[in-house]
Motif scaffolding. Structure first.
Motif, PDB file in Angstrom:
ATOM      1  N   ASP A   1      -0.890  -5.966  -5.427  1.00 59.10           N
ATOM      2  CA  ASP A   1      -1.006  -4.644  -6.024  1.00 59.10           C
ATOM      3  C   ASP A   1      -1.745  -4.711  -7.364  1.00 59.10           C
ATOM      4  O   ASP A   1      -1.171  -4.539  -8.435  1.00 59.10           O
ATOM      5  CB  ASP A   1       0.398  -4.039  -6.206  1.00 59.10           C
ATOM      6  CG  ASP A   1       0.375  -2.621  -6.734  1.00 59.10           C
ATOM      7  OD1 ASP A   1      -0.560  -1.877  -6.397  1.00 59.10           O
ATOM      8  OD2 ASP A   1       1.294  -2.256  -7.487  1.00 59.10           O
TER       9      ASP A   1
ATOM     10  N   HIS B   1      -4.897  -4.237  -3.267  1.00 58.48           N
ATOM     11  CA  HIS B   1      -5.197  -2.994  -3.968  1.00 58.48           C
ATOM     12  C   HIS B   1      -6.116  -3.328  -5.139  1.00 58.48           C
ATOM     13  O   HIS B   1      -5.791  -4.203  -5.947  1.00 58.48           O
ATOM     14  CB  HIS B   1      -3.931  -2.347  -4.526  1.00 58.48           C
ATOM     15  CG  HIS B   1      -3.006  -1.806  -3.483  1.00 58.48           C
ATOM     16  ND1 HIS B   1      -1.749  -1.319  -3.785  1.00 58.48           N
ATOM     17  CD2 HIS B   1      -3.158  -1.643  -2.142  1.00 58.48           C
ATOM     18  CE1 HIS B   1      -1.166  -0.892  -2.679  1.00 58.48           C
ATOM     19  NE2 HIS B   1      -1.989  -1.093  -1.671  1.00 58.48           N
TER      20      HIS B   1
ATOM     21  N   ARG C   1       3.964   0.501   1.595  1.00 58.14           N
ATOM     22  CA  ARG C   1       3.332   1.301   2.642  1.00 58.14           C
ATOM     23  C   ARG C   1       2.066   0.636   3.167  1.00 58.14           C
ATOM     24  O   ARG C   1       1.821   0.608   4.382  1.00 58.14           O
ATOM     25  CB  ARG C   1       3.019   2.697   2.117  1.00 58.14           C
ATOM     26  CG  ARG C   1       2.512   3.663   3.209  1.00 58.14           C
ATOM     27  CD  ARG C   1       2.476   5.074   2.674  1.00 58.14           C
ATOM     28  NE  ARG C   1       1.945   6.044   3.635  1.00 58.14           N
ATOM     29  CZ  ARG C   1       2.653   6.597   4.607  1.00 58.14           C
ATOM     30  NH1 ARG C   1       3.915   6.273   4.774  1.00 58.14           N
ATOM     31  NH2 ARG C   1       2.100   7.479   5.440  1.00 58.14           N
ATOM     32  N   SER C   2       1.249   0.085   2.286  1.00 55.96           N
ATOM     33  CA  SER C   2       0.047  -0.619   2.734  1.00 55.96           C
ATOM     34  C   SER C   2       0.410  -1.795   3.639  1.00 55.96           C
ATOM     35  O   SER C   2      -0.272  -2.061   4.629  1.00 55.96           O
ATOM     36  CB  SER C   2      -0.758  -1.111   1.528  1.00 55.96           C
ATOM     37  OG  SER C   2      -1.280  -0.025   0.786  1.00 55.96           O
TER      38      SER C   2
ATOM     39  N   VAL D   1       1.039  -7.979  -0.170  1.00 62.23           N
ATOM     40  CA  VAL D   1       0.222  -6.891  -0.700  1.00 62.23           C
ATOM     41  C   VAL D   1       0.040  -7.136  -2.184  1.00 62.23           C
ATOM     42  O   VAL D   1       0.979  -7.010  -2.970  1.00 62.23           O
ATOM     43  CB  VAL D   1       0.861  -5.512  -0.450  1.00 62.23           C
ATOM     44  CG1 VAL D   1      -0.072  -4.414  -0.957  1.00 62.23           C
ATOM     45  CG2 VAL D   1       1.164  -5.319   1.033  1.00 62.23           C
TER      46      VAL D   1
ATOM     47  N   VAL E   1      -3.249  -8.234   1.860  1.00 61.23           N
ATOM     48  CA  VAL E   1      -3.840  -6.918   1.646  1.00 61.23           C
ATOM     49  C   VAL E   1      -3.981  -6.757   0.138  1.00 61.23           C
ATOM     50  O   VAL E   1      -3.105  -7.185  -0.625  1.00 61.23           O
ATOM     51  CB  VAL E   1      -2.944  -5.799   2.226  1.00 61.23           C
ATOM     52  CG1 VAL E   1      -3.492  -4.428   1.896  1.00 61.23           C
ATOM     53  CG2 VAL E   1      -2.805  -5.965   3.733  1.00 61.23           C
TER      54      VAL E   1
END
Length: 242
Positions: A45, A70, A81-82, A43, A68
């Motif tokens: 971020d 952000h 959480r993602s 992720v 993923v």
């Protein structure tokens, strides 16, 4: 091996960790390859360095690696959480992206989780030593205060190495710094906690991106909130389906 549905998803939250990604991906793969189907979900971020480019380069080489993103930094708990939402496996392992957590301990976490099923909801890594004097001092104070208030029986909630069932995590109330209060909230669900002693390593490349305020003082209000949630949960339903 990893073209099928994975049994384990390793979630790695990162912000500006371009230099640490390739070595950590290789170590995670070495720890799990040949044991069970797995995937790694990074992720990103809101990084502003070469993190995204490095992830795209490595995804072309490793079919088990996913990303993923952000658009802006939302913090470590939001990144975790993602990653859990994106996970395809029923079991999730989290690990910090700076290289200080050793992936060699992942199989031990998974064994304790599965051996203790269904009563164990979380297996938490417990660092035997910490690298970085001031960071260690912060964590010692935060853990002492948290332990005195919540009595969760966990001496080190800040260790990024954790293993848990995805469905259990998604039942927990979400807030910033959730990852530091998981033992207390898992116990609130009527489940127990397992522990594995792990060795803390020096950071790889770069500098710490989640600092003092994320770890310590901001957590005072969260601590009060978690204490309130625990006090409000009087009984755990014993559900029977006929």
């Amino acid at each position: 091996m990893n073209s099928s549905e994975p049994a384990v998803t390793v979630v790695v939250p990162v912000r500006n960790e371009a230099g640490n990604i390739a070595p950590l991906v290789a170590e995670i793969a070495a720890a799990l390859d040949g044991k069970e189907p797995f995937e790694i979900v990074y992720v990103n971020d809101g990084s502003t360095d070469g993190t995204d480019a490095e992830l795209q380069r490595l995804m072309a080489l490793h079919p088990f690696l996913r990303r993923v993103h952000h658009r802006q930094s939302c913090g470590q708990s939001a990144a975790v959480r993602s990653g859990v939402f994106a996970a395809r496996a029923p079991v999730v392992v989290t690990i910090d992206g700076d290289g200080q957590n050793d992936p060699a301990f992942i199989p031990a976490l998974l064994k304790v989780l599965r051996d203790g099923a269904p009563t164990i909801g979380l297996v938490a890594g417990q660092r035997l030593s910490r690298k970085g004097g001031f960071k260690r001092f912060q964590s010692r104070i935060a853990n002492a205060v948290r332990g005195a208030v919540l009595r969760d029986g966990t001496r080190d909630t800040g260790c990024g190495l954790k293993a848990f069932r995805r469905d259990v995590y998604l039942r927990l109330p979400y807030f910033d710094a959730l990852h530091r209060f998981m033992p207390a909230l898992i116990k609130r669900e009527g489940l127990s906690i397992g522990y594995v002693d792990v060795i803390d390593r020096p950071r790889g490349a770069g500098v710490s991106n989640y600092g003092m305020w994320d770890r310590l003082w901001v957590g005072i209000l969260d601590l009060a909130g978690v204490w309130w949630l625990i006090r409000r949960r009087k009984k755990i339903p014993d559900i029977i389906e006929d």
